[in-house]
Every structure is written in structure tokens, then in C-alpha cells.
Design a protein around this motif. Sequence first.
Motif, PDB file in Angstrom:
ATOM      1  N   GLU A 234     -39.678  61.779 120.813  1.00 19.76           N
ATOM      2  CA  GLU A 234     -39.882  60.364 121.188  1.00 19.76           C
ATOM      3  C   GLU A 234     -38.841  59.965 122.074  1.00 19.76           C
ATOM      4  OE1 GLU A 234     -42.291  58.501 117.314  1.00 19.76           O
ATOM      5  OE2 GLU A 234     -40.156  57.753 117.927  1.00 19.76           O
ATOM      6  N   VAL A 235     -38.822  58.923 123.123  1.00 20.73           N
ATOM      7  CA  VAL A 235     -38.156  58.388 123.696  1.00 20.73           C
ATOM      8  C   VAL A 235     -37.376  57.194 122.870  1.00 20.73           C
ATOM      9  CG1 VAL A 235     -37.734  56.833 125.735  1.00 20.73           C
ATOM     10  CG2 VAL A 235     -39.617  58.602 125.903  1.00 20.73           C
ATOM     11  N   TYR A 236     -35.705  57.286 122.986  1.00 18.61           N
ATOM     12  CA  TYR A 236     -34.942  56.503 122.369  1.00 18.61           C
ATOM     13  C   TYR A 236     -35.229  54.902 122.686  1.00 18.61           C
ATOM     14  CZ  TYR A 236     -30.569  54.688 120.275  1.00 18.61           C
ATOM     15  OH  TYR A 236     -29.762  53.831 119.500  1.00 18.61           O
ATOM     16  N   ASP A 237     -35.372  54.054 121.716  1.00 16.27           N
ATOM     17  CA  ASP A 237     -35.519  52.539 122.066  1.00 16.27           C
ATOM     18  C   ASP A 237     -34.369  52.029 122.402  1.00 16.27           C
ATOM     19  OD1 ASP A 237     -36.206  50.000 122.432  1.00 16.27           O
ATOM     20  OD2 ASP A 237     -37.649  49.962 120.581  1.00 16.27           O
ATOM     21  N   LEU A 238     -33.772  52.372 123.578  1.00 12.64           N
ATOM     22  CA  LEU A 238     -32.523  51.911 124.059  1.00 12.64           C
ATOM     23  C   LEU A 238     -32.318  50.097 123.906  1.00 12.64           C
ATOM     24  CD1 LEU A 238     -30.029  53.121 125.096  1.00 12.64           C
ATOM     25  CD2 LEU A 238     -30.528  52.332 127.218  1.00 12.64           C
ATOM     26  N   ALA A 239     -33.436  49.369 124.025  1.00 11.30           N
ATOM     27  CA  ALA A 239     -33.140  47.951 124.218  1.00 11.30           C
ATOM     28  C   ALA A 239     -32.903  47.283 122.459  1.00 11.30           C
ATOM     29  CB  ALA A 239     -34.709  47.496 124.601  1.00 11.30           C
ATOM     30  N   LYS A 240     -33.840  48.209 121.678  1.00  7.94           N
ATOM     31  CA  LYS A 240     -33.545  47.851 120.281  1.00  7.94           C
ATOM     32  C   LYS A 240     -32.370  48.283 119.599  1.00  7.94           C
ATOM     33  CE  LYS A 240     -36.327  48.239 115.837  1.00  7.94           C
ATOM     34  NZ  LYS A 240     -37.344  48.803 115.504  1.00  7.94           N
ATOM     35  N   TYR A 241     -31.834  49.555 119.985  1.00 10.91           N
ATOM     36  CA  TYR A 241     -30.618  50.280 119.075  1.00 10.91           C
ATOM     37  C   TYR A 241     -29.304  50.271 119.869  1.00 10.91           C
ATOM     38  CZ  TYR A 241     -34.541  51.827 116.112  1.00 10.91           C
ATOM     39  OH  TYR A 241     -35.618  51.833 115.092  1.00 10.91           O
ATOM     40  N   HIS A 242     -29.346  49.763 121.066  1.00  9.57           N
ATOM     41  CA  HIS A 242     -28.163  49.741 121.676  1.00  9.57           C
ATOM     42  C   HIS A 242     -27.623  48.417 122.196  1.00  9.57           C
ATOM     43  CE1 HIS A 242     -25.832  49.874 125.619  1.00  9.57           C
ATOM     44  NE2 HIS A 242     -25.020  50.361 125.290  1.00  9.57           N
ATOM     45  N   ARG A 243     -26.339  48.244 122.086  1.00  9.35           N
ATOM     46  CA  ARG A 243     -25.669  46.795 122.429  1.00  9.35           C
ATOM     47  C   ARG A 243     -24.255  47.219 123.218  1.00  9.35           C
ATOM     48  NH1 ARG A 243     -24.627  42.500 118.217  1.00  9.35           N
ATOM     49  NH2 ARG A 243     -23.277  41.623 120.072  1.00  9.35           N
ATOM     50  N   TYR A 244     -24.006  46.281 123.943  1.00  8.54           N
ATOM     51  CA  TYR A 244     -22.279  46.513 124.366  1.00  8.54           C
ATOM     52  C   TYR A 244     -21.648  45.241 123.432  1.00  8.54           C
ATOM     53  CZ  TYR A 244     -17.776  46.076 126.580  1.00  8.54           C
ATOM     54  OH  TYR A 244     -16.587  45.993 127.045  1.00  8.54           O
ATOM     55  N   VAL A 245     -20.534  45.659 122.983  1.00  6.48           N
ATOM     56  CA  VAL A 245     -19.718  44.814 122.021  1.00  6.48           C
ATOM     57  C   VAL A 245     -18.318  44.670 122.827  1.00  6.48           C
ATOM     58  CG1 VAL A 245     -18.715  44.661 119.628  1.00  6.48           C
ATOM     59  CG2 VAL A 245     -20.572  46.183 119.996  1.00  6.48           C
ATOM     60  N   PRO A 246     -18.257  43.313 122.999  1.00  6.77           N
ATOM     61  CA  PRO A 246     -16.990  42.862 123.758  1.00  6.77           C
ATOM     62  C   PRO A 246     -15.787  43.184 122.832  1.00  6.77           C
ATOM     63  CG  PRO A 246     -18.527  41.088 123.833  1.00  6.77           C
ATOM     64  CD  PRO A 246     -19.257  42.178 122.861  1.00  6.77           C
ATOM     65  N   GLU A 247     -14.421  43.374 123.269  1.00  4.19           N
ATOM     66  CA  GLU A 247     -13.437  43.648 122.890  1.00  4.19           C
ATOM     67  C   GLU A 247     -12.955  42.799 121.744  1.00  4.19           C
ATOM     68  OE1 GLU A 247     -10.198  44.761 125.211  1.00  4.19           O
ATOM     69  OE2 GLU A 247     -11.030  46.163 126.289  1.00  4.19           O
ATOM     70  N   THR A 248     -13.210  41.381 121.957  1.00  2.14           N
ATOM     71  CA  THR A 248     -12.824  40.395 121.095  1.00  2.14           C
ATOM     72  C   THR A 248     -14.068  39.503 120.650  1.00  2.14           C
ATOM     73  OG1 THR A 248     -12.577  38.861 122.912  1.00  2.14           O
ATOM     74  CG2 THR A 248     -10.540  39.956 122.408  1.00  2.14           C
ATOM     75  N   GLY A 249     -13.817  38.615 119.722  1.00  2.00           N
ATOM     76  CA  GLY A 249     -14.943  38.107 119.147  1.00  2.00           C
ATOM     77  C   GLY A 249     -15.569  38.683 117.931  1.00  2.00           C
ATOM     78  N   SER A 250     -16.445  37.845 117.132  1.00  2.00           N
ATOM     79  CA  SER A 250     -16.962  38.356 115.929  1.00  2.00           C
ATOM     80  C   SER A 250     -18.403  38.660 116.292  1.00  2.00           C
ATOM     81  CB  SER A 250     -17.034  37.509 114.964  1.00  2.00           C
ATOM     82  OG  SER A 250     -15.697  37.269 114.456  1.00  2.00           O
ATOM     83  N   HIS A 251     -19.184  39.857 115.888  1.00  2.00           N
ATOM     84  CA  HIS A 251     -20.368  40.189 116.408  1.00  2.00           C
ATOM     85  C   HIS A 251     -21.089  40.968 115.304  1.00  2.00           C
ATOM     86  CE1 HIS A 251     -19.426  39.051 120.474  1.00  2.00           C
ATOM     87  NE2 HIS A 251     -18.008  40.089 120.092  1.00  2.00           N
ATOM     88  N   THR A 252     -22.319  40.654 114.777  1.00  2.00           N
ATOM     89  CA  THR A 252     -23.047  41.667 113.976  1.00  2.00           C
ATOM     90  C   THR A 252     -23.694  42.756 114.552  1.00  2.00           C
ATOM     91  OG1 THR A 252     -23.488  39.729 112.424  1.00  2.00           O
ATOM     92  CG2 THR A 252     -24.938  41.692 112.279  1.00  2.00           C
ATOM     93  N   LEU A 253     -23.386  44.072 114.011  1.00  2.00           N
ATOM     94  CA  LEU A 253     -23.623  45.192 114.704  1.00  2.00           C
ATOM     95  C   LEU A 253     -24.796  45.820 113.872  1.00  2.00           C
ATOM     96  CD1 LEU A 253     -20.155  46.897 115.494  1.00  2.00           C
ATOM     97  CD2 LEU A 253     -21.658  44.991 116.699  1.00  2.00           C
ATOM     98  N   VAL A 254     -24.900  45.801 112.587  1.00  2.00           N
ATOM     99  CA  VAL A 254     -25.914  46.302 111.989  1.00  2.00           C
ATOM    100  C   VAL A 254     -26.065  45.546 110.612  1.00  2.00           C
ATOM    101  CG1 VAL A 254     -26.711  48.305 110.262  1.00  2.00           C
ATOM    102  CG2 VAL A 254     -25.408  48.740 112.284  1.00  2.00           C
ATOM    103  N   GLU A 255     -27.629  45.012 110.472  1.00  2.00           N
ATOM    104  CA  GLU A 255     -27.673  44.095 109.138  1.00  2.00           C
ATOM    105  C   GLU A 255     -28.911  44.732 108.299  1.00  2.00           C
ATOM    106  OE1 GLU A 255     -28.474  39.323 108.855  1.00  2.00           O
ATOM    107  OE2 GLU A 255     -28.548  40.128 110.730  1.00  2.00           O
ATOM    108  N   GLY A 256     -28.564  45.563 107.681  1.00  2.00           N
ATOM    109  CA  GLY A 256     -29.369  46.044 106.538  1.00  2.00           C
ATOM    110  C   GLY A 256     -30.650  47.079 107.184  1.00  2.00           C
ATOM    111  N   PRO A 257     -31.378  47.425 106.424  1.00  2.00           N
ATOM    112  CA  PRO A 257     -31.492  47.372 104.978  1.00  2.00           C
ATOM    113  C   PRO A 257     -30.330  48.494 104.269  1.00  2.00           C
ATOM    114  CG  PRO A 257     -33.096  48.652 105.641  1.00  2.00           C
ATOM    115  CD  PRO A 257     -32.731  48.188 106.774  1.00  2.00           C
ATOM    116  N   LEU A 258     -29.947  49.526 105.055  1.00  2.00           N
ATOM    117  CA  LEU A 258     -29.209  50.614 104.476  1.00  2.00           C
ATOM    118  C   LEU A 258     -27.715  50.303 104.442  1.00  2.00           C
ATOM    119  CD1 LEU A 258     -31.184  53.641 106.312  1.00  2.00           C
ATOM    120  CD2 LEU A 258     -31.270  52.794 103.801  1.00  2.00           C
TER     121      LEU A 258
END
Length: 270
Positions: free
Chosen positions: A179-203
Motif C-alpha cells: 500500500e501507499v503510506y498514509d503520510l498525512a496520518k503518520y508523519h509530522r514535524y516536531v519543533p525543537e522546543t515545546g511539548s508535543h504528543t507524538l503517539v497516543e496508544g493503544p500500543l
Amino acid sequence: MNVQLPIRQVEKPWGKDVLPAPFVASEGERIGEIWFEPPAELPQLLVKYIFTSEKLSVQVHPSDAQTLAKGIGRQGKEECWFIIDAEPGATLGIGFNEDLTEDEMRAAALDGSIEGLMTWHAVKPGDFFYIPANTVHAIGIGVGLIEVQQNSDITYRLFDYGRPRELHLDEGMAVSRGEVYDLAKYHRYVPETGSHTLVEGPLFHLDQVEGMPGSSVAARYPDALLVIPREGVALVGGEPVAPGSCALAESLAHIEFAPDGICLIARPGA
């Protein structure tokens, strides 16, 4: 309780003989992975640094449901990659340019054309990718990343650029999604500073935090967790933990975060 997790340096044919500080490769070694041995309190998660001078094999991992169905227990593997360094032209191969059948994937793995059928994503520090089980993937040349994954050693190699290592086409084809990878769903850019949720379960859960986590983050980390400092030193149970280390904390209350420090924190899902 020992808070800092033991480190294991793993030689790989695609590894590097010069590593970024604070890591050091012994003379004659090509280190591709820095593993932090999972603690008995949190055996479900494995944290690694990965450094590449050549492409990794094209590979795939099964899901928990698939390994349970085979009677080998919960040995599925989903993972995520946080890019911390990227040489010019560095890429990750994730998914395919267009949907492929199992027969098309198998033929491409056998003749080596699978590499050209994959989508190669240019990367830079701060890029973050989640890799679901069954996703065909490969890490390219000149990439440095932090990987947080389910603690499983099941990897099915589909293509390895002629290296003399075993391939696993039957097992791999049984779990691969062409399959084509769902870039919009599974990719993001994380700024060097600040707090950011990257993965939120279930694993598993993974957050970047600057300073002390806020109440919304703290609510997702009620028990034991792993701490991976990126900038600044955190005190875990009174013990300093610096970048390049990973530590086990009994709870957030046992961590003193540097006010301007940047850490990743992780815990298993339910």
C-alpha cells in the motif's frame, strides 16, 4: 532500582565507525544501533538510536494479532522514528508509490526492483514517522534517529542489496501490505522546543516535553515510564540522566525536569 538502562551497542553492516557524541564506536566496529535494555518493569518497549552509512534492508514486521494467531505470543512490532540527524539527500523508504499485489511484491523482492517501487521520503531533523505493523519500510543512508518500538525481534527481510543474510519472503509476504503510506496520518514535524504528543496508544504513548509536563500529558502517564533526555539533564530518582541515556522512572513525581530541558517520555499502552 537502577534508573539508567544498560546500553548495548550493536554492530551492523550498514552502521558507522564514527558516532555522534556521547556515543563512541570501538576501533574496527561499525555500530548501527544503540539499544537500551528494557527494564523488567516495562518489558513491552524498546528504545534505540540508529545511525546509518548504508541502506537498511527492505523489511516488514507482523502485528500482535498475527503472531498470536501463529501461537508465538504477543510479538508484533509497531515502531516510530524521530529524526535527529540527516545528511544531505537522506531518505526513508515507507510504503509504495502505488498499490501492489502479493505476487507483484514477491517478484519485485526477488529481482531487486522493490527498492524502486517504494516511496522514498526526504527527511530532516524533527521529522517524525509512525510505522504500523505490516508496513514495508527501509531506512536510507545518512540518517540518525531515535526509535521507540514494541519490544519484538521479529523482522522479515524482503530485500538486502545482495548482503549475505537470510531473507524471509514467505513470512514477509504473508504480513506485507502493498500500500501507499498514509503520510498525512503518520508523519509530522516536531519543533525543537515545546511539548508535543507524538503517539497516543493503544500500543504505547510517546511525548516530547519541555520542562515539567502539563496536566494533560501527566494524566496519560500515571505509572512507570521511560525518560529520554534530548536537551539538558533530568534528575530521575535523584540521579542525573543526560542526553544519550534512557532511564526508568517509577512515576512523573520521581522526575525533576530541567526548566528549559527537552525530553521524550514513553510508556506502554493499556
